[in-house]
Design a protein around this motif. Structure first.
Motif, PDB file in Angstrom:
ATOM      1  N   MET A 152      20.740 -32.678   8.749  1.00 29.42           N
ATOM      2  CA  MET A 152      19.325 -33.019   8.855  1.00 29.42           C
ATOM      3  C   MET A 152      18.525 -31.970   9.621  1.00 29.42           C
ATOM      4  O   MET A 152      17.316 -32.112   9.811  1.00 29.42           O
ATOM      5  CB  MET A 152      19.173 -34.389   9.518  1.00 29.42           C
ATOM      6  N   ASP A 153      19.179 -30.920  10.079  1.00 27.43           N
ATOM      7  CA  ASP A 153      18.513 -29.794  10.754  1.00 27.43           C
ATOM      8  C   ASP A 153      19.090 -28.506  10.185  1.00 27.43           C
ATOM      9  O   ASP A 153      20.124 -28.014  10.643  1.00 27.43           O
ATOM     10  CB  ASP A 153      18.713 -29.857  12.264  1.00 27.43           C
ATOM     11  N   LEU A 154      18.438 -27.952   9.171  1.00 27.94           N
ATOM     12  CA  LEU A 154      18.990 -26.792   8.475  1.00 27.94           C
ATOM     13  C   LEU A 154      18.603 -25.466   9.118  1.00 27.94           C
ATOM     14  O   LEU A 154      18.896 -24.410   8.561  1.00 27.94           O
ATOM     15  CB  LEU A 154      18.550 -26.823   7.010  1.00 27.94           C
ATOM     16  N   THR A 155      17.986 -25.499  10.298  1.00 30.27           N
ATOM     17  CA  THR A 155      17.692 -24.222  10.960  1.00 30.27           C
ATOM     18  C   THR A 155      18.970 -23.485  11.339  1.00 30.27           C
ATOM     19  O   THR A 155      18.942 -22.263  11.529  1.00 30.27           O
ATOM     20  CB  THR A 155      16.834 -24.438  12.224  1.00 30.27           C
ATOM     21  N   HIS A 156      20.085 -24.203  11.428  1.00 38.67           N
ATOM     22  CA  HIS A 156      21.341 -23.536  11.767  1.00 38.67           C
ATOM     23  C   HIS A 156      21.787 -22.571  10.666  1.00 38.67           C
ATOM     24  O   HIS A 156      22.633 -21.707  10.899  1.00 38.67           O
ATOM     25  CB  HIS A 156      22.441 -24.572  12.018  1.00 38.67           C
ATOM     26  N   GLU A 157      21.215 -22.700   9.461  1.00 36.84           N
ATOM     27  CA  GLU A 157      21.621 -21.822   8.361  1.00 36.84           C
ATOM     28  C   GLU A 157      21.395 -20.349   8.706  1.00 36.84           C
ATOM     29  O   GLU A 157      22.164 -19.480   8.292  1.00 36.84           O
ATOM     30  CB  GLU A 157      20.847 -22.176   7.088  1.00 36.84           C
ATOM     31  N   THR A 158      20.321 -20.084   9.441  1.00 35.33           N
ATOM     32  CA  THR A 158      20.000 -18.695   9.783  1.00 35.33           C
ATOM     33  C   THR A 158      21.136 -18.031  10.551  1.00 35.33           C
ATOM     34  O   THR A 158      21.351 -16.814  10.436  1.00 35.33           O
ATOM     35  CB  THR A 158      18.710 -18.647  10.624  1.00 35.33           C
ATOM     36  N   TYR A 159      21.913 -18.822  11.270  1.00 33.95           N
ATOM     37  CA  TYR A 159      22.939 -18.268  12.162  1.00 33.95           C
ATOM     38  C   TYR A 159      24.360 -18.549  11.667  1.00 33.95           C
ATOM     39  O   TYR A 159      25.186 -17.640  11.580  1.00 33.95           O
ATOM     40  CB  TYR A 159      22.730 -18.840  13.571  1.00 33.95           C
ATOM     41  N   VAL A 160      24.639 -19.788  11.315  1.00 31.94           N
ATOM     42  CA  VAL A 160      25.991 -20.127  10.861  1.00 31.94           C
ATOM     43  C   VAL A 160      26.257 -19.570   9.468  1.00 31.94           C
ATOM     44  O   VAL A 160      27.374 -19.170   9.151  1.00 31.94           O
ATOM     45  CB  VAL A 160      26.191 -21.667  10.864  1.00 31.94           C
ATOM     46  N   HIS A 161      25.210 -19.523   8.630  1.00 35.53           N
ATOM     47  CA  HIS A 161      25.370 -19.099   7.236  1.00 35.53           C
ATOM     48  C   HIS A 161      24.537 -17.850   6.944  1.00 35.53           C
ATOM     49  O   HIS A 161      23.896 -17.739   5.890  1.00 35.53           O
ATOM     50  CB  HIS A 161      24.967 -20.226   6.293  1.00 35.53           C
ATOM     51  N   ALA A 162      24.570 -16.912   7.857  1.00 33.31           N
ATOM     52  CA  ALA A 162      23.704 -15.740   7.758  1.00 33.31           C
ATOM     53  C   ALA A 162      23.936 -14.923   6.489  1.00 33.31           C
ATOM     54  O   ALA A 162      23.014 -14.271   5.982  1.00 33.31           O
ATOM     55  CB  ALA A 162      23.901 -14.850   8.990  1.00 33.31           C
ATOM     56  N   ASN A 163      25.160 -14.952   5.956  1.00 32.67           N
ATOM     57  CA  ASN A 163      25.489 -14.109   4.800  1.00 32.67           C
ATOM     58  C   ASN A 163      25.450 -14.849   3.464  1.00 32.67           C
ATOM     59  O   ASN A 163      25.880 -14.304   2.446  1.00 32.67           O
ATOM     60  CB  ASN A 163      26.881 -13.508   4.988  1.00 32.67           C
ATOM     61  N   SER A 164      24.928 -16.077   3.467  1.00 30.80           N
ATOM     62  CA  SER A 164      24.944 -16.827   2.213  1.00 30.80           C
ATOM     63  C   SER A 164      23.600 -17.506   1.939  1.00 30.80           C
ATOM     64  O   SER A 164      22.930 -17.194   0.954  1.00 30.80           O
ATOM     65  CB  SER A 164      26.068 -17.871   2.230  1.00 30.80           C
ATOM     66  N   ILE A 165      23.190 -18.435   2.792  1.00 31.01           N
ATOM     67  CA  ILE A 165      21.938 -19.164   2.553  1.00 31.01           C
ATOM     68  C   ILE A 165      20.947 -19.028   3.693  1.00 31.01           C
ATOM     69  O   ILE A 165      19.830 -19.544   3.615  1.00 31.01           O
ATOM     70  CB  ILE A 165      22.218 -20.660   2.293  1.00 31.01           C
ATOM     71  N   GLY A 166      21.350 -18.362   4.756  1.00 33.34           N
ATOM     72  CA  GLY A 166      20.467 -18.227   5.909  1.00 33.34           C
ATOM     73  C   GLY A 166      19.436 -17.131   5.737  1.00 33.34           C
ATOM     74  O   GLY A 166      19.670 -16.141   5.044  1.00 33.34           O
ATOM     75  N   GLN A 167      18.271 -17.313   6.351  1.00 29.84           N
ATOM     76  CA  GLN A 167      17.249 -16.273   6.398  1.00 29.84           C
ATOM     77  C   GLN A 167      16.248 -16.629   7.485  1.00 29.84           C
ATOM     78  O   GLN A 167      16.106 -17.794   7.866  1.00 29.84           O
ATOM     79  CB  GLN A 167      16.541 -16.113   5.048  1.00 29.84           C
ATOM     80  N   LYS A 168      15.550 -15.610   7.988  1.00 31.23           N
ATOM     81  CA  LYS A 168      14.681 -15.777   9.150  1.00 31.23           C
ATOM     82  C   LYS A 168      13.536 -16.745   8.893  1.00 31.23           C
ATOM     83  O   LYS A 168      13.036 -17.391   9.816  1.00 31.23           O
ATOM     84  CB  LYS A 168      14.136 -14.426   9.596  1.00 31.23           C
ATOM     85  N   GLU A 169      13.106 -16.861   7.637  1.00 29.78           N
ATOM     86  CA  GLU A 169      11.972 -17.735   7.332  1.00 29.78           C
ATOM     87  C   GLU A 169      12.273 -19.205   7.657  1.00 29.78           C
ATOM     88  O   GLU A 169      11.357 -19.997   7.881  1.00 29.78           O
ATOM     89  CB  GLU A 169      11.577 -17.608   5.863  1.00 29.78           C
ATOM     90  N   ILE A 170      13.559 -19.581   7.671  1.00 29.62           N
ATOM     91  CA  ILE A 170      13.906 -20.965   8.020  1.00 29.62           C
ATOM     92  C   ILE A 170      13.499 -21.249   9.465  1.00 29.62           C
ATOM     93  O   ILE A 170      13.048 -22.352   9.796  1.00 29.62           O
ATOM     94  CB  ILE A 170      15.411 -21.218   7.807  1.00 29.62           C
ATOM     95  N   ASP A 171      13.671 -20.251  10.330  1.00 29.65           N
ATOM     96  CA  ASP A 171      13.229 -20.385  11.719  1.00 29.65           C
ATOM     97  C   ASP A 171      11.706 -20.390  11.832  1.00 29.65           C
ATOM     98  O   ASP A 171      11.124 -21.074  12.679  1.00 29.65           O
ATOM     99  CB  ASP A 171      13.770 -19.225  12.558  1.00 29.65           C
ATOM    100  N   GLU A 172      11.066 -19.610  10.995  1.00 31.86           N
ATOM    101  CA  GLU A 172       9.637 -19.372  11.141  1.00 31.86           C
ATOM    102  C   GLU A 172       8.769 -20.480  10.556  1.00 31.86           C
ATOM    103  O   GLU A 172       7.617 -20.674  10.975  1.00 31.86           O
ATOM    104  CB  GLU A 172       9.275 -18.038  10.469  1.00 31.86           C
ATOM    105  N   VAL A 173       9.291 -21.212   9.575  1.00 29.25           N
ATOM    106  CA  VAL A 173       8.507 -22.257   8.914  1.00 29.25           C
ATOM    107  C   VAL A 173       8.918 -23.614   9.480  1.00 29.25           C
ATOM    108  O   VAL A 173      10.081 -24.006   9.383  1.00 29.25           O
ATOM    109  CB  VAL A 173       8.723 -22.234   7.386  1.00 29.25           C
ATOM    110  N   PRO A 174       7.998 -24.352  10.085  1.00 32.35           N
ATOM    111  CA  PRO A 174       8.362 -25.648  10.677  1.00 32.35           C
ATOM    112  C   PRO A 174       8.706 -26.673   9.601  1.00 32.35           C
ATOM    113  O   PRO A 174       8.241 -26.588   8.459  1.00 32.35           O
ATOM    114  CB  PRO A 174       7.102 -26.047  11.452  1.00 32.35           C
ATOM    115  N   CYS A 175       9.528 -27.644   9.989  1.00 35.66           N
ATOM    116  CA  CYS A 175       9.867 -28.731   9.084  1.00 35.66           C
ATOM    117  C   CYS A 175       9.078 -29.979   9.486  1.00 35.66           C
ATOM    118  O   CYS A 175       8.587 -30.085  10.604  1.00 35.66           O
ATOM    119  CB  CYS A 175      11.364 -29.019   9.102  1.00 35.66           C
ATOM    120  N   THR A 176       8.952 -30.908   8.558  1.00 35.48           N
ATOM    121  CA  THR A 176       8.312 -32.182   8.843  1.00 35.48           C
ATOM    122  C   THR A 176       9.340 -33.291   8.661  1.00 35.48           C
ATOM    123  O   THR A 176      10.194 -33.211   7.780  1.00 35.48           O
ATOM    124  CB  THR A 176       7.113 -32.427   7.908  1.00 35.48           C
TER     125      THR A 176
END
Length: 349
Positions: A152-176
């Protein structure tokens, strides 16, 4: 800490072969096998004779035979026979309500008289020729709520999955995040970005270019007792994003059935349902392999997180805006568990 009067995925239908399958669900030791007519059956994994696990036995003509002394059990939990012995007076062991649906065996670990098939979740993508599905199973040493937090918190993708589905925009765009009754929904929409490696592969799989800007979305839906369905995808930028036609996007539903085993371990049935090229078995295998590696990266993090939490049980964890999905999901669970246990306590008075 578990809801018990509800349906959980116990195993895939294919896991029940000619041998019994032992599995613990919500702290209950169960044995699954196919009884008369091949019907999936679940009993308490406990022989009433000497307490041996029935899962170490075998199935003969629809009867579950204990591998210790040959005692035979019926699908209703009653003892049928035992070589040279009179055993029909043995007390019955528990039988658990079971439903086989969507390629899985579902079990109700609570009060059998309350089991209600109408409470089974409904999914549009299973048993639907317009969709393809591929998935797998992980056994993970963590509290089931930690996995819900993770999904339910996919911001971890930027770090745990950096080479597959992660990207910096996940951190930069807020979720609702919003709660609708027992449903919690967290969503994030990212427009005009580059697709990460996994989604580049998915775009190619749908005969789309992988070097153009895309609009990406993540919509996480938690529903009790512990299911998380995540709508994910990318569409060529400016074509409508989430609502774009199927021919200009690659989109899927990440399927997460989280079944508690104990307070610190889970059975995690994961998969991905997609609505493009459903008959392409090679593409299904490629996506399944890629997704399996992604979830494998979560496994190490969650298990070590659990060890830390057990080592420091009194430490308070910090909560941020990004934790809203997990926090709200836990509140729903706490409320429903309290209601269930309140009813159970009233019934015992």
């Amino acid at each position: 800490m578990f809801l018990k009067n509800t349906w959980y995925v116990a195993c895939s239908a294919a896991e029940i072969t000619d041998k019994p399958l032992g599995r613990k669900i919500c702290g209950e030791s169960m044995v699954f096998y196919r009884g008369d007519g091949g019907k999936a059956t679940a009993l308490e994994d406990f022989c009433p004779h000497r307490g041996a696990p029935l899962s170490l036995g075998f199935v003969c003509e629809g009867k579950l035979v204990c591998g210790y002394h040959g005692l035979q059990m019926g699908c209703d939990g009653k003892t049928v026979s035992m070589p040279g012995q009179r055993v029909r007076g043995f007390p019955a062991i528990r039988s658990f309500p079971v439903v086989e649906r969507y390629g899985f065996v579902w079990v109700w670990p609570g009060e059998a008289s309350l089991a209600d098939e109408s409470q089974m979740p409904v999914f549009e993508f299973f048993d639907n020729p317009a969709w393809a599905y591929g998935g797998g199973l992980y056994h993970i040493g963590c509290d089931y709520r930690l996995m819900i937090d993770n999904l339910m918190d996919l911001t971890h993708e930027t770090y745990v999955h950096a080479n597959s589905i992660g990207q910096k925009e996940i951190d930069e765009v807020p979720c609702t995040t919003k709660t609708e009754g027992d449903l919690v929904v967290t969503s994030r929409f990212m427009d005009g970005i580059s697709a990460p490696p996994f989604w580049k592969m998915a775009l190619r799989g749908n005969d789309l270019p992988d070097d153009q800007p895309v609009d990406r979305w993540q919509i996480c839906r938690f529903s009790p007792p512990s299911h998380v369905m995540i709508e994910v995808g990318v569409a060529l930028a400016g074509k409508g994003g989430y609502n774009a036609p199927d021919d200009v996007k690659a989109s899927s539903v990440v399927v997460d059935f989280i079944t508690p085993e104990t307070e610190t371990s889970i059975w995690y049935h994961w998969g991905m349902a997609r609505k493009f090229k459903p008959n392409d078995a090679e593409l299904t295998a490629t996506i399944r392999e890629g997704q399996g590696k992604i979830f494998g990266e979560d496994l190490e993090m969650l298990q070590l997180q659990q060890k830390n939490l057990l080592a420091y049980p009194t430490r308070e964890l910090l909560k941020l805006n990004i934790d809203a999905g997990g926090v709200q999901s836990r509140r729903v669970l706490d409320r429903l568990i309290a209601q269930e246990q309140g009813v159970a306590a009233e019934g015992s008075v």
